[in-house]
Write a protein that holds these residues in place. Structure first.
Motif, mmCIF file in Angstrom:
data_model
loop_
_atom_site.group_PDB
_atom_site.id
_atom_site.type_symbol
_atom_site.label_atom_id
_atom_site.label_comp_id
_atom_site.label_asym_id
_atom_site.label_seq_id
_atom_site.Cartn_x
_atom_site.Cartn_y
_atom_site.Cartn_z
ATOM 1 N N ALA A 1 0.825 -1.215 0.000
ATOM 2 C CA ALA A 1 0.000 0.000 0.000
ATOM 3 C C ALA A 1 0.857 1.261 0.000
ATOM 4 O O ALA A 1 0.389 2.336 -0.359
ATOM 5 C CB ALA A 1 -0.923 -0.008 1.222
ATOM 6 N N TRP A 2 2.111 1.132 0.421
ATOM 7 C CA TRP A 2 2.944 2.336 0.590
ATOM 8 C C TRP A 2 3.817 2.629 -0.641
ATOM 9 O O TRP A 2 4.516 3.636 -0.684
ATOM 10 C CB TRP A 2 3.868 2.180 1.809
ATOM 11 N N VAL A 3 3.776 1.756 -1.639
ATOM 12 C CA VAL A 3 4.647 1.957 -2.813
ATOM 13 C C VAL A 3 4.158 3.154 -3.624
ATOM 14 O O VAL A 3 2.952 3.346 -3.801
ATOM 15 C CB VAL A 3 4.656 0.694 -3.704
ATOM 16 N N GLN A 4 5.103 3.925 -4.114
ATOM 17 C CA GLN A 4 4.771 5.069 -4.971
ATOM 18 C C GLN A 4 5.529 4.959 -6.290
ATOM 19 O O GLN A 4 6.630 4.383 -6.332
ATOM 20 C CB GLN A 4 5.152 6.375 -4.268
ATOM 21 N N SER A 5 4.948 5.510 -7.342
ATOM 22 C CA SER A 5 5.620 5.496 -8.646
ATOM 23 C C SER A 5 7.000 6.126 -8.530
ATOM 24 O O SER A 5 7.174 7.162 -7.868
ATOM 25 C CB SER A 5 4.789 6.260 -9.686
ATOM 26 N N GLY A 6 7.960 5.475 -9.142
ATOM 27 C CA GLY A 6 9.337 5.961 -9.095
ATOM 28 C C GLY A 6 10.184 5.250 -8.064
ATOM 29 O O GLY A 6 11.418 5.245 -8.164
ATOM 30 N N ASP A 7 9.557 4.626 -7.041
ATOM 31 C CA ASP A 7 10.333 3.841 -6.068
ATOM 32 C C ASP A 7 11.070 2.718 -6.791
ATOM 33 O O ASP A 7 10.521 2.105 -7.723
ATOM 34 C CB ASP A 7 9.408 3.181 -5.028
ATOM 35 N N ALA A 8 12.269 2.405 -6.328
ATOM 36 C CA ALA A 8 13.002 1.278 -6.920
ATOM 37 C C ALA A 8 12.564 -0.026 -6.247
ATOM 38 O O ALA A 8 12.472 -0.095 -5.015
ATOM 39 C CB ALA A 8 14.504 1.469 -6.740
ATOM 40 N N ILE A 9 12.288 -1.028 -7.081
ATOM 41 C CA ILE A 9 11.916 -2.349 -6.571
ATOM 42 C C ILE A 9 12.933 -3.355 -7.083
ATOM 43 O O ILE A 9 13.288 -3.354 -8.267
ATOM 44 C CB ILE A 9 10.484 -2.723 -7.012
ATOM 45 N N GLU A 10 13.385 -4.221 -6.161
ATOM 46 C CA GLU A 10 14.364 -5.255 -6.529
ATOM 47 C C GLU A 10 13.704 -6.629 -6.446
ATOM 48 O O GLU A 10 13.132 -6.987 -5.414
ATOM 49 C CB GLU A 10 15.567 -5.205 -5.584
ATOM 50 N N LEU A 11 13.817 -7.366 -7.545
ATOM 51 C CA LEU A 11 13.330 -8.749 -7.585
ATOM 52 C C LEU A 11 14.545 -9.655 -7.717
ATOM 53 O O LEU A 11 15.383 -9.463 -8.605
ATOM 54 C CB LEU A 11 12.395 -8.939 -8.788
ATOM 55 N N ASP A 12 14.638 -10.634 -6.829
ATOM 56 C CA ASP A 12 15.757 -11.589 -6.864
ATOM 57 C C ASP A 12 15.179 -12.982 -6.610
ATOM 58 O O ASP A 12 15.144 -13.447 -5.470
ATOM 59 C CB ASP A 12 16.795 -11.206 -5.798
ATOM 60 N N VAL A 13 14.732 -13.620 -7.681
ATOM 61 C CA VAL A 13 14.069 -14.921 -7.520
ATOM 62 C C VAL A 13 15.051 -15.985 -7.025
ATOM 63 O O VAL A 13 14.729 -16.722 -6.096
ATOM 64 C CB VAL A 13 13.357 -15.342 -8.826
#
Ligand code: FES
Length: 572
Positions: A496-508
Motif C-alpha cells: 500500500a505504501w509503494v509510490q511510482s518511481g520507487d526502486a523495486i528489486e526482484l531476486d528470484v
C-alpha cells in the motif's frame, strides 16, 4: 461394515416412528419403493452443473453414468445440485464464492441422508470448494473431475485455452493480428466441453485431488468428452458404494504425506499458483498445516517434468496419452510418500507400479527436466513480510533478477484507465505495480496479477515485464508476475505504501523482493495510510470481509477452518 443398520441413512429411513414414516412416504410419492433404497447405501451426487458453466456442460450425461455405477454396486443414487462456480462467466471472481460452495458442500452432506458422495466438479474453484466441504464434513467422498477439453486448433496451430488467448491478444494489441483472424481464434479455442486443457488451475487442482487420493487413478487427465471419461463416471459411482460400506472417509485417506504429495505433484507439473492457496486451505481444514515455507522448501528440490503450457509445450490430452500422473510420479518416487492411501484402497505406490510412460518429451525423465527446480518460488522481503509467489518457469528468465522503477496503479479501475495512455511514464525496465487486488481489497482476490503490457511497449516488441500485485493470476497465464503479496495492500500491507518511481528489486534465485525506500520514509507512509471504506455493509460480502484470511493462510473463512466430523443432525 455390511450391516445396513450401521448406514448413516438408516437413521432417516429405518426407525418405525412418525418422522421416518414421513421420509419414506415422500420418497414413495416420487415413485421410489422401499426396495429401491432400503438396506442400500444412499450416494449423494453433488453436481456443479449449470447452463452458465461451460466447463461442466457434459455433467447432465455424466451424472446419469455415475448413477448407473451406483445402481450396479447396489446403492441408491440421489443427485444434489450445488452452486456452480463458472470461472468464465461469474463476476467479479469465483474466488469470492469458493468458501460459499465449501460451506454449502459441508452442510448439504451433513443435513441429508447420505452415506457417501461423488463430488462432480472441475472448473477451478469448484475443486477446492467441494474437497474443503467434504473434508470438514468427513463423510466418505470421491472426486470426479470434469476432465480437460480436447486440444484445439487454429489452422495448423495448436491452441491452449487461456494461455493462447493471452498470447494472441497481445499480438492483436501489437497490430500483428487482424480482426477476422482474431474472430477465427474465438471460434476454435474451446473445442469441446471440459475444463481448460492447459495446466491451468482446473488441471492443477484435478491433479492435486488425485495426489491427495480423492480420485480414481489417472482420473485427473482423462479428456471430458471421450468414452474413457464416461467409464470413469460409472466406476466412480461403483466406488462410492464401496466407500459407504467401508466408511472410507477423508480423514481415513489424508495424512501429512498426502499433502506432501500434493505439493510435490503441483511443483512437478508447474501447476497454477492458485493451487498454493487452495492446498493451504484444504490442509488447514484437515488438520495438517501446510505453509508457504513447505512450498519454498520443496520448490528447491522438485524438478518440473510435465512439459505443458503455460510453462512448456503440450496440453492435457497429450499428458494423459503420455501416461498421466502415475507416469510422472514414477520419476519422483524419492520425493513422494508412496505409502499414502488412495480412495480405492490402494496406495500411491500401487499406481506407480502400473505406470507406463509413453512420451518422454511430454513427461520428462528426471535427468532431462523442463526446469531443474524452483519452477514456482516463494519470495519474502519488506514488500511481502508474509510471503508472495512467482511461477518462475513461466517467466522471462532474464527478468528473474531485476531492479526497476515502480509504475503504480492504485486499483484495477486505475489500471484500466491508464495502462495504454501514450503519456504513461513506462519502459520495459519498469516494474508494474497493482494495489488493492487481494482478498479484501478487490474484494475476492481476483486474477488481475498478469497486468497487461502497455500497448506502446507491445508495439516495440516487449512481451514480458516484472509485474507485482496482491492479486492472483489465472493458472493459464504466464509472465514475470509476483503474486499473492501478503499482507495485502487493502489490509495495510507494505504494498500500500509503494509510490511510482520507487526502486523495486526482484531476486528470484535469492527468494527476495525488496522496496528500496528508507525505513523512515516507509514509516511516514505507513502512518499516513488510511484503510479503504468497506465494499459492503450487508449480506455475503460483509460475512466474507469479516472472516476471510490472508493469502498465505489459504483465504478460508476463519470460522470454517478445521473439521467437525462428529456433528450429526438431530432427527426429530
Ligand atoms: Fe473452467 Fe478454465 S474456465 S476451467
Amino acid at each position: 461394515m455390511r450391516d445396513p443398520k450401521q448406514l448413516r441413512s438408516h437413521r432417516w429411513f429405518g426407525p418405525d416412528d412418525l418422522r421416518s414414516f414421513g421420509h419414506r412416504s415422500r420418497l414413495k410419492g416420487m415413485g421410489v419403493d422401499d426396495e429401491d433404497y432400503q438396506n442400500r447405501p444412499v450416494i449423494g451426487i453433488l453436481n456443479t452443473w449449470s447452463d452458465l458453466n461451460t466447463c461442466h456442460s457434459h455433467f447432465k450425461e455424466r451424472v446419469e453414468e455415475v448413477k448407473r455405477g451406483v445402481y450396479q454396486a447396489g446403492g441408491f443414487p440421489v443427485e444434489i445440485p450445488v452452486m456452480s462456480l463458472s470461472e468464465m462467466l461469474m463476476k467479479p471472481t469465483t474466488m469470492l464464492y469458493r468458501n460459499l460452495l465449501a460451506m454449502e458442500t459441508e452442510e448439504v452432506l451433513r443435513c441429508h441422508p447420505v452415506d457417501a458422495a461423488v463430488l462432480m466438479g472441475g472448473c477451478d474453484k469448484t475443486v477446492p470448494a467441494l474437497l474443503m466441504g467434504a473434508i470438514s464434513a468427513d463423510i466418505p467422498s470421491l472426486f470426479l473431475p470434469a476432465g480437460p477439453m480436447l486440444k484445439s486448433y487454429w489452422r495448423d496451430v495448436t491452441l491452449g485455452s487461456g494461455t493462447d488467448a493471452w498470447k494472441y491478444w497481445a499480438e492483436r494489441c501489437a497490430g500483428n493480428l487482424c480482426d477476422s483472424q482474431w474472430k477465427e481464434i474465438e471460434t476454435c479455442i474451446a473445442r469441446s466441453a471440459g475444463t481448460c486443457m492447459t495446466m491451468g488451475t482446473a488441471s492443477t487442482m484435478a491433479c492435486i485431488a488425485e495426489a491427495l487420493g480423492f480420485a480414481l487413478p489417472k482420473a485427473s487427465s482423462i479428456p471430458a468428452v471421450v468414452a474413457e471419461h464416461s467409464r470413469l463416471a460409472v466406476a466412480s459411482g461403483r466406488m462410492a458404494v464401496e466407500l459407504a460400506w467401508n466408511q472410507t472417509r477423508p480423514s481415513t485417506i489424508l495424512s501429512q504425506g498426502s499433502f506432501t504429495n500434493a505439493i510435490v505433484t503441483q511443483l512437478a507439473i508447474a501447476g497454477s499458483t492458485n493451487a498454493i492457496v487452495h492446498v493451504i486451505a484444504m490442509a488447514r481444514r484437515a488438520g495438517f498445516p501446510v505453509t508457504l515455507d513447505d512450498y519454498d522448501q520443496w520448490s528447491r528440490r522438485v524438478p518440473v517434468l510435465a512439459n505443458l503450457r503455460p510453462s512448456g509445450k503440450y496440453l492435457m490430452e497429450d499428458f494423459h496419452l503420455a501416461g498421466g500422473l502415475p507416469a510422472l510420479w514414477s520419476e519422483l518416487q524419492d520425493l513422494l510418500d508412496v505409502s499414502t492411501k488412495q480412495i480405492d484402497g490402494r496406495t500411491l505406490n500401487d499406481s506407480i507400479q502400473e505406470a507406463i510412460t509413453v512420451d518422454r518429451d511430454v513427461i520428462r525423465p528426471r535427468n532431462q527436466p523442463l526446469y531443474e527446480h524452483g519452477g514456482t518460488c516463494v519470495l519474502r522481503g519488506n514488500l511481502a513480510p508474509d510471503g508472495c509467489v512467482i511461477k518462475s518457469s513461466a517467466s522471462a528468465q532474464n527478468l528473474l533478477v531485476h531492479r526497476g522503477p515502480a509504475v503504480v496503479f492504485e486499483n484495477y479501475a486505475d489500471l484500466k484507465r491508464r495502462i495504454n495512455d501514450p503519456s504513461l511514464d513506462v519502459t520495459a525496465d519498469s516494474v508494474l505495480v497493482l494495489k488493492n487486488g487481494g482478498p479484501l481489497g478487490a474484494p475476492g482476490f481476483p486474477e488481475w496479477g498478469m497486468l497487461p503490457i502497455p500497448e506502446k511497449l507491445l508495439k516495440q516488441g516487449v512481451r514480458d515485464m516484472v509485474r507485482i500485485s496482491d492479486a492472483r493470476m489465472s493458472g493459464t497465464s504466464y509472465g514475470t508476475c509476483v503474486l499473492h503479496i501478503s499482507p495485502e495492500s487493502g489490509a495495510g500491507g507494505p504494498l500500500a505504501w509503494v509510490q511510482s518511481g520507487d526502486a523495486i528489486e526482484l531476486d528470484v534465485p535469492g527468494r527476495r523482493i525488496h522496496l528500496d525506500v528508507s525505513e523512515e520514509e516507509l514509516q511516514r507512509r505507513k502512518d499516513a495510510w488510511q484503510a479503504p471504506a468497506p465494499h459492503a455493509t450487508r449480506g455475503y460480502l460483509k460475512l466474507y470481509a469479516e472472516h476471510v484470511t490472508q493469502a498465505h493462510l489459504g483465504c478460508d473463512f476463519d470460522f470454517l477452518e478445521g473439521s467437525d466430523p462428529g456433528r450429526e443432525p438431530d432427527i426429530f
